[in-house]
Scaffold this motif. Structure first.
Motif, PDB file in Angstrom:
ATOM      1  N   ALA A 159     -17.611  -4.504   3.533  1.00 26.03           N
ATOM      2  CA  ALA A 159     -18.272  -4.672   4.825  1.00 26.03           C
ATOM      3  C   ALA A 159     -17.522  -5.745   5.593  1.00 26.03           C
ATOM      4  CB  ALA A 159     -19.734  -5.070   4.630  1.00 26.03           C
ATOM      5  N   CYS A 160     -16.927  -5.370   6.700  1.00 21.71           N
ATOM      6  CA  CYS A 160     -16.081  -6.264   7.491  1.00 21.71           C
ATOM      7  C   CYS A 160     -16.884  -6.846   8.650  1.00 21.71           C
ATOM      8  CB  CYS A 160     -14.878  -5.498   8.032  1.00 21.71           C
ATOM      9  SG  CYS A 160     -13.889  -4.675   6.768  1.00 21.71           S
ATOM     10  N   VAL A 161     -16.938  -8.176   8.720  1.00 18.84           N
ATOM     11  CA  VAL A 161     -17.718  -8.864   9.756  1.00 18.84           C
ATOM     12  C   VAL A 161     -16.760  -9.690  10.606  1.00 18.84           C
ATOM     13  CG1 VAL A 161     -19.630 -10.434  10.226  1.00 18.84           C
ATOM     14  CG2 VAL A 161     -19.708  -8.945   8.211  1.00 18.84           C
ATOM     15  N   ASP A 162     -16.463  -9.204  11.794  1.00 21.74           N
ATOM     16  CA  ASP A 162     -15.521  -9.839  12.706  1.00 21.74           C
ATOM     17  C   ASP A 162     -16.306 -10.717  13.683  1.00 21.74           C
ATOM     18  OD1 ASP A 162     -13.690 -10.537  14.655  1.00 21.74           O
ATOM     19  OD2 ASP A 162     -12.780  -8.549  14.803  1.00 21.74           O
ATOM     20  N   LEU A 163     -16.321 -12.028  13.424  1.00 21.15           N
ATOM     21  CA  LEU A 163     -17.082 -12.941  14.278  1.00 21.15           C
ATOM     22  C   LEU A 163     -16.444 -13.085  15.658  1.00 21.15           C
ATOM     23  CD1 LEU A 163     -17.907 -15.808  11.734  1.00 21.15           C
ATOM     24  CD2 LEU A 163     -19.220 -13.736  12.251  1.00 21.15           C
ATOM     25  N   ASN A 164     -15.137 -12.939  15.745  1.00 17.53           N
ATOM     26  CA  ASN A 164     -14.450 -13.077  17.033  1.00 17.53           C
ATOM     27  C   ASN A 164     -14.943 -12.040  18.040  1.00 17.53           C
ATOM     28  OD1 ASN A 164     -12.696 -15.155  16.060  1.00 17.53           O
ATOM     29  ND2 ASN A 164     -11.452 -13.589  15.065  1.00 17.53           N
ATOM     30  N   ARG A 165     -15.020 -10.801  17.583  1.00 14.71           N
ATOM     31  CA  ARG A 165     -15.418  -9.700  18.469  1.00 14.71           C
ATOM     32  C   ARG A 165     -16.884  -9.319  18.303  1.00 14.71           C
ATOM     33  NH1 ARG A 165     -11.164  -5.028  17.350  1.00 14.71           N
ATOM     34  NH2 ARG A 165     -11.539  -5.697  15.189  1.00 14.71           N
ATOM     35  N   GLN A 166     -17.589  -9.957  17.346  1.00 14.81           N
ATOM     36  CA  GLN A 166     -18.987  -9.632  17.070  1.00 14.81           C
ATOM     37  C   GLN A 166     -19.150  -8.142  16.744  1.00 14.81           C
ATOM     38  OE1 GLN A 166     -21.925 -12.246  17.290  1.00 14.81           O
ATOM     39  NE2 GLN A 166     -19.952 -12.962  16.485  1.00 14.81           N
ATOM     40  N   ARG A 184     -24.764  -9.531  16.013  1.00 12.61           N
ATOM     41  CA  ARG A 184     -24.905 -10.916  16.481  1.00 12.61           C
ATOM     42  C   ARG A 184     -24.913 -11.839  15.268  1.00 12.61           C
ATOM     43  NH1 ARG A 184     -30.130 -12.261  19.914  1.00 12.61           N
ATOM     44  NH2 ARG A 184     -31.094 -11.504  18.001  1.00 12.61           N
ATOM     45  N   SER A 185     -23.994 -12.797  15.251  1.00 18.12           N
ATOM     46  CA  SER A 185     -23.891 -13.731  14.124  1.00 18.12           C
ATOM     47  C   SER A 185     -24.487 -15.086  14.484  1.00 18.12           C
ATOM     48  CB  SER A 185     -22.428 -13.878  13.715  1.00 18.12           C
ATOM     49  OG  SER A 185     -21.678 -14.501  14.745  1.00 18.12           O
ATOM     50  N   GLY A 186     -24.305 -16.054  13.597  1.00 18.51           N
ATOM     51  CA  GLY A 186     -24.943 -17.362  13.746  1.00 18.51           C
ATOM     52  C   GLY A 186     -24.423 -18.201  14.896  1.00 18.51           C
ATOM     53  N   GLY A 239     -26.540 -17.234  19.464  1.00 20.83           N
ATOM     54  CA  GLY A 239     -26.489 -16.440  18.251  1.00 20.83           C
ATOM     55  C   GLY A 239     -27.749 -16.553  17.410  1.00 20.83           C
ATOM     56  N   SER A 240     -27.684 -15.984  16.211  1.00 21.24           N
ATOM     57  CA  SER A 240     -28.797 -16.016  15.268  1.00 21.24           C
ATOM     58  C   SER A 240     -28.828 -17.365  14.549  1.00 21.24           C
ATOM     59  CB  SER A 240     -28.638 -14.887  14.248  1.00 21.24           C
ATOM     60  OG  SER A 240     -27.578 -15.199  13.348  1.00 21.24           O
ATOM     61  N   MET A 241     -29.696 -17.458  13.552  1.00 17.48           N
ATOM     62  CA  MET A 241     -29.742 -18.663  12.716  1.00 17.48           C
ATOM     63  C   MET A 241     -28.866 -18.501  11.472  1.00 17.48           C
ATOM     64  SD  MET A 241     -31.655 -20.839  14.317  1.00 17.48           S
ATOM     65  CE  MET A 241     -32.292 -22.042  13.158  1.00 17.48           C
ATOM     66  N   GLY A 242     -27.927 -17.573  11.533  1.00 19.49           N
ATOM     67  CA  GLY A 242     -26.979 -17.386  10.447  1.00 19.49           C
ATOM     68  C   GLY A 242     -26.841 -15.952   9.977  1.00 19.49           C
ATOM     69  N   CYS A 243     -27.905 -15.174  10.115  1.00 21.34           N
ATOM     70  CA  CYS A 243     -27.860 -13.784   9.686  1.00 21.34           C
ATOM     71  C   CYS A 243     -27.007 -12.940  10.638  1.00 21.34           C
ATOM     72  CB  CYS A 243     -29.266 -13.200   9.614  1.00 21.34           C
ATOM     73  SG  CYS A 243     -30.226 -13.751   8.192  1.00 21.34           S
ATOM     74  N   VAL A 244     -26.646 -11.760  10.185  1.00 23.12           N
ATOM     75  CA  VAL A 244     -25.938 -10.791  11.009  1.00 23.12           C
ATOM     76  C   VAL A 244     -26.981  -9.812  11.536  1.00 23.12           C
ATOM     77  CG1 VAL A 244     -24.221  -8.950  11.036  1.00 23.12           C
ATOM     78  CG2 VAL A 244     -23.775 -11.057   9.765  1.00 23.12           C
ATOM     79  N   ASN A 245     -27.326  -9.957  12.804  1.00 22.25           N
ATOM     80  CA  ASN A 245     -28.364  -9.138  13.428  1.00 22.25           C
ATOM     81  C   ASN A 245     -27.795  -7.817  13.923  1.00 22.25           C
ATOM     82  OD1 ASN A 245     -29.877 -12.014  15.108  1.00 22.25           O
ATOM     83  ND2 ASN A 245     -30.052 -11.336  12.986  1.00 22.25           N
ATOM     84  N   VAL A 264     -18.474  -8.213   0.895  1.00 17.25           N
ATOM     85  CA  VAL A 264     -18.558  -8.514   2.328  1.00 17.25           C
ATOM     86  C   VAL A 264     -17.469  -9.526   2.647  1.00 17.25           C
ATOM     87  CG1 VAL A 264     -20.001  -9.478   4.165  1.00 17.25           C
ATOM     88  CG2 VAL A 264     -21.058  -8.128   2.314  1.00 17.25           C
ATOM     89  N   TYR A 265     -16.734  -9.275   3.721  1.00 19.53           N
ATOM     90  CA  TYR A 265     -15.703 -10.234   4.144  1.00 19.53           C
ATOM     91  C   TYR A 265     -15.972 -10.634   5.590  1.00 19.53           C
ATOM     92  CZ  TYR A 265     -11.237 -12.547   4.844  1.00 19.53           C
ATOM     93  OH  TYR A 265     -10.274 -13.489   5.111  1.00 19.53           O
ATOM     94  N   VAL A 266     -16.105 -11.951   5.816  1.00 21.96           N
ATOM     95  CA  VAL A 266     -16.432 -12.497   7.134  1.00 21.96           C
ATOM     96  C   VAL A 266     -15.292 -13.400   7.589  1.00 21.96           C
ATOM     97  CG1 VAL A 266     -18.126 -13.798   8.485  1.00 21.96           C
ATOM     98  CG2 VAL A 266     -18.879 -12.497   6.463  1.00 21.96           C
ATOM     99  N   TRP A 267     -14.867 -13.245   8.834  1.00 26.11           N
ATOM    100  CA  TRP A 267     -13.801 -14.117   9.359  1.00 26.11           C
ATOM    101  C   TRP A 267     -13.998 -14.347  10.862  1.00 26.11           C
ATOM    102  CZ3 TRP A 267     -13.409  -8.938   9.040  1.00 26.11           C
ATOM    103  CH2 TRP A 267     -12.877  -8.241  10.129  1.00 26.11           C
ATOM    104  N   GLY A 268     -13.271 -15.361  11.365  1.00 25.76           N
ATOM    105  CA  GLY A 268     -13.309 -15.645  12.794  1.00 25.76           C
ATOM    106  C   GLY A 268     -14.369 -16.636  13.191  1.00 25.76           C
ATOM    107  N   ARG A 269     -14.703 -16.622  14.466  1.00 28.19           N
ATOM    108  CA  ARG A 269     -15.676 -17.575  15.012  1.00 28.19           C
ATOM    109  C   ARG A 269     -16.360 -16.972  16.214  1.00 28.19           C
ATOM    110  NH1 ARG A 269     -14.406 -23.990  15.585  1.00 28.19           N
ATOM    111  NH2 ARG A 269     -16.343 -24.643  16.590  1.00 28.19           N
ATOM    112  N   ARG A 270     -17.666 -17.026  16.226  1.00 31.31           N
ATOM    113  CA  ARG A 270     -18.421 -16.475  17.361  1.00 31.31           C
ATOM    114  C   ARG A 270     -18.074 -17.247  18.635  1.00 31.31           C
ATOM    115  NH1 ARG A 270     -23.165 -13.786  18.917  1.00 31.31           N
ATOM    116  NH2 ARG A 270     -24.158 -14.740  20.738  1.00 31.31           N
ATOM    117  N   PRO A 271     -17.799 -16.565  19.743  1.00 31.62           N
ATOM    118  CA  PRO A 271     -17.529 -17.266  20.993  1.00 31.62           C
ATOM    119  C   PRO A 271     -18.663 -18.234  21.355  1.00 31.62           C
ATOM    120  CG  PRO A 271     -16.993 -14.944  21.218  1.00 31.62           C
ATOM    121  CD  PRO A 271     -17.673 -15.093  19.897  1.00 31.62           C
ATOM    122  N   GLY A 272     -18.288 -19.428  21.745  1.00 33.51           N
ATOM    123  CA  GLY A 272     -19.274 -20.422  22.127  1.00 33.51           C
ATOM    124  C   GLY A 272     -19.718 -21.328  21.004  1.00 33.51           C
ATOM    125  N   THR A 273     -19.214 -21.111  19.777  1.00 31.85           N
ATOM    126  CA  THR A 273     -19.608 -21.947  18.644  1.00 31.85           C
ATOM    127  C   THR A 273     -18.456 -22.817  18.173  1.00 31.85           C
ATOM    128  OG1 THR A 273     -19.007 -20.272  16.993  1.00 31.85           O
ATOM    129  CG2 THR A 273     -21.234 -20.207  17.878  1.00 31.85           C
TER     130      THR A 273
END
Length: 273
Positions: A159-166, A184-186, A239-245, A264-273
């Motif tokens: 499961a690929c979680v791209d925080l950069n692009r959400q 939506r990530s944390g 964003g959320s409180m940490g979960c992937v919405n 699960v692999y998570v990378w990047g950073r949510r914009p604004g964080t």
């Protein structure tokens, strides 16, 4: 389980001064607030067949409509083309190949408006908000969301979680077996943890012990952080409180794809964080 109306009233109080409003004449809208995420890992337990058979309630009609949140003054005035700089101005300008200066212009507004009209984002007044930006990320990802190779390719499901692009998708080898879908990530201070994780517990009808609110199709992968649906928009600047919405339909499909033990692999950073 709370009735739909009661739950909505509890989680979505009227907006505070300065919050943004959707421009939808005559339509009641839920205001995006904190989501019922877990601060700590849940108590893992065995689930009965009867409990597993119960499906979460459906979302209210229009819960996931592409409604952009625009400046309240412009919503009231029903402006045709926004003069305000949106929270995703630079990102939207870059995606549309406009001059990237982070300032709204008449040309910016017209270009954004064309995109919004094409993708049925309302109100289409050219405001560079979270809905417009999220839609651009999904469109840009297309059928090959891992074109940049950011998510490791393995023989098993990842499961690929791209925080950069959400964005979220599931791949097995180089084949995408689910998604990509928006998520939506944390938020700042509650970032979704990056790196490798494992789905360790699944609870279709989980309820937050902090807020007493539903977390449909929860799949926990790192302490209290899980994939789960929310009954409202995921396209917010906060964003959320940490979960992937996820939207309910996307979370339900993900439930059918992943299993306990999947990676699960998570990378990047949510914009604004």
């Amino acid at each position: 389980m709370l009735p739909v109306a009661t739950a909505t009233a509890a989680v979505h109080p009227p907006p505070a001064p300065g919050e943004r409003s959707p421009l939808v004449p005559g339509a009641a809208q839920a205001w995006p607030r904190d989501t019922p995420d877990q601060a700590l890992a849940p108590r893992v337990r065995a689930l009965s067949a009867g409990e597993e058979a119960v499906e979460p309630r459906a979302a209210a009609a229009g819960a996931y409509d592409l409604v952009e949140y625009v400046p309240l003054g412009e919503a009231v005035a029903r402006v045709k083309c926004s003069k305000q700089t949106g929270p995703y101005q630079r990102q939207v300008e870059k995606w549309l190949r406009l001059k990237v200066d982070g300032r709204q212009s008449a040309a910016d507004c017209r270009a954004i408006q064309v995109f919004q009209l094409k993708h049925r984002i309302t109100p289409a007044i050219g405001f560079a908000g979270p809905v417009t930006w999220a839609r651009m990320q999904l469109v840009g990802a297309g059928r090959n969301p891992n074109a940049a190779g950011k998510c490791p390719v393995r023989a098993h499901r990842v499961a690929c979680v791209d925080l950069n692009r959400q964005l979220l998708w599931v791949q097995k080898g180089r084949k995408v077996v689910h998604g990509p879908v928006p998520m939506r990530s944390g938020r700042a201070g509650y970032r979704t943890r990056t790196g490798w994780h494992t789905v360790y517990w699944r609870h279709k009808n989980h309820v937050s012990t902090l807020y007493g609110q539903p977390m449909p199709y929860s799949q926990f992968f790192s302490g209290g952080q899980a994939f789960h649906a929310v009954y409202g928009t995921i396209f917010t600047t906060v964003g959320s409180m940490g979960c992937v919405n996820l939207r309910l339909g996307d979370a339900k499909k993900l439930w059918g794809v992943l299993r306990k033990g999947d990676r699960v692999y998570v990378w990047g950073r949510r914009p604004g964080t």
